[in-house]
Design a protein around this motif. Sequence first.
Motif, PDB file in Angstrom:
ATOM      1  N   ASP A  93       1.057  -1.098   0.025  1.00 54.68           N
ATOM      2  CA  ASP A  93       0.098   0.155   0.201  1.00 54.68           C
ATOM      3  C   ASP A  93       0.951   1.234   0.050  1.00 54.68           C
ATOM      4  O   ASP A  93       2.246   1.230  -0.159  1.00 54.68           O
ATOM      5  N   ALA A  94       0.238   2.545  -0.146  1.00 51.68           N
ATOM      6  CA  ALA A  94       0.975   3.685  -0.060  1.00 51.68           C
ATOM      7  C   ALA A  94       1.953   3.773   0.946  1.00 51.68           C
ATOM      8  O   ALA A  94       3.154   4.173   0.716  1.00 51.68           O
ATOM      9  N   GLU A  95       1.456   3.503   2.367  1.00 49.59           N
ATOM     10  CA  GLU A  95       2.636   3.594   3.220  1.00 49.59           C
ATOM     11  C   GLU A  95       3.943   2.683   3.291  1.00 49.59           C
ATOM     12  O   GLU A  95       4.871   2.948   3.534  1.00 49.59           O
ATOM     13  N   THR A  96       3.394   1.363   2.787  1.00 50.20           N
ATOM     14  CA  THR A  96       4.369   0.160   2.687  1.00 50.20           C
ATOM     15  C   THR A  96       5.391   0.748   1.654  1.00 50.20           C
ATOM     16  O   THR A  96       6.646   0.562   1.614  1.00 50.20           O
ATOM     17  N   MET A  97       4.852   1.571   0.460  1.00 49.65           N
ATOM     18  CA  MET A  97       5.855   1.749  -0.924  1.00 49.65           C
ATOM     19  C   MET A  97       6.806   2.947  -0.019  1.00 49.65           C
ATOM     20  O   MET A  97       7.966   2.759  -0.480  1.00 49.65           O
ATOM     21  N   GLU A  98       6.268   3.680   0.673  1.00 49.90           N
ATOM     22  CA  GLU A  98       7.144   4.729   1.421  1.00 49.90           C
ATOM     23  C   GLU A  98       8.392   4.171   2.187  1.00 49.90           C
ATOM     24  O   GLU A  98       9.528   4.566   2.042  1.00 49.90           O
ATOM     25  N   ILE A  99       7.945   3.269   2.789  1.00 48.50           N
ATOM     26  CA  ILE A  99       8.984   2.438   3.730  1.00 48.50           C
ATOM     27  C   ILE A  99       9.872   1.709   2.870  1.00 48.50           C
ATOM     28  O   ILE A  99      11.205   1.761   3.059  1.00 48.50           O
ATOM     29  N   ALA A 100       9.241   1.148   2.017  1.00 48.76           N
ATOM     30  CA  ALA A 100      10.293   0.184   1.013  1.00 48.76           C
ATOM     31  C   ALA A 100      11.141   1.083   0.220  1.00 48.76           C
ATOM     32  O   ALA A 100      12.537   0.699   0.144  1.00 48.76           O
ATOM     33  N   GLU A 101      10.908   2.286  -0.075  1.00 47.50           N
ATOM     34  CA  GLU A 101      11.729   3.128  -0.984  1.00 47.50           C
ATOM     35  C   GLU A 101      12.825   3.530   0.039  1.00 47.50           C
ATOM     36  O   GLU A 101      14.007   3.729  -0.228  1.00 47.50           O
ATOM     37  N   MET A 102      12.580   4.039   1.390  1.00 50.25           N
ATOM     38  CA  MET A 102      13.348   4.516   2.101  1.00 50.25           C
ATOM     39  C   MET A 102      14.450   3.352   2.502  1.00 50.25           C
ATOM     40  O   MET A 102      15.595   3.532   2.668  1.00 50.25           O
ATOM     41  N   VAL A 103      13.910   2.122   2.797  1.00 52.51           N
ATOM     42  CA  VAL A 103      14.840   1.227   2.993  1.00 52.51           C
ATOM     43  C   VAL A 103      15.728   0.695   2.141  1.00 52.51           C
ATOM     44  O   VAL A 103      16.957   0.430   2.227  1.00 52.51           O
ATOM     45  N   LEU A 104      15.212   0.694   0.871  1.00 50.33           N
ATOM     46  CA  LEU A 104      15.992   0.237  -0.441  1.00 50.33           C
ATOM     47  C   LEU A 104      16.879   1.427  -0.428  1.00 50.33           C
ATOM     48  O   LEU A 104      18.203   0.975  -0.782  1.00 50.33           O
TER      49      LEU A 104
END
Length: 296
Positions: A93-104
């Motif tokens: 979802d949008a929040e997970t996408m934000e987390i994924a981009e930061m972590v990657l």
Amino acid sequence: MEKDMEQVLQKAEVLIEALPYIQKFNRKIIVVKYGGSAMSNEELQKNVIKDVTLLKLVGFKPIIVHGGGKEISKWVGKVGKEAKFVNGLRVTDAETMEIAEMVLGKVNKQLVTMVQELGVKAVGISGKDGGLLQVEKKYSDGQDIGFVGDVTKVDPKVLYDMLEKDFLPIVAPIGLDDRFQTYNINADDAACAIAKAVGADKLVFLTDVEGLYRDFNDKSSFIGRLTATEADELISGGFIGGGMLPKLANCTSAIKNGVNRVHILDGRIPHCLLLEIFTRKGVGTAIISDDENVEP
């Protein structure tokens, strides 16, 4: 003294054995997809980075495409969310996408730092940079899994520019659709798409298994080498299951699109990359085109 000399001569033999491989792959592009346990163990991580750096220093042109699934799940948990998967793909979802981009992004720069500590210049980018990876929304068996992308187009210019200037590119699997919306991409898919686009001589998947088995529960059914057609037969015959199925489909797709050879290696084995590429025996599974039967 004699024993010392024997050890020295053995080292020389290892180097001589590597010579034809170094000659054959000089100036050739190799795409290394890096993820799994080898990524979460610091010592193994350093070994992989040393291997790739050595490949660079002996004349290969490596490109690393990395995942970060375990690290993303950890940070998703830290914000009180539960990681959900459908057919092995993360529901984003949008929040997970934000987390994924930061972590990657964090993982990407850690890898850049490790390469540069070994004296090789690296540049970390994501598939957004230079329009490298264009995607469309991916559905899993008709299910909406959020911001997960299927690669539709690769523009490798940014990679060629970096390789030409002697940098080692390290790519995080994130892309944009035609409306400039950000999507998470399965790292295997991203590596495969990039390998095809740059006409890589080799595509290497570092995984958490030793390679391919006809029957995973029977260790004697290990397959050291097979052709793309044989791989297709294994898939259609229902021999391959779980997470290996999409990986093997990616392998055969890469071979059919001009990648010379694909390797599935156990990233938990120290220096598996060097053992597979520079020795006659190898340590994993090599998938080759139907008309190739020659060493190396």
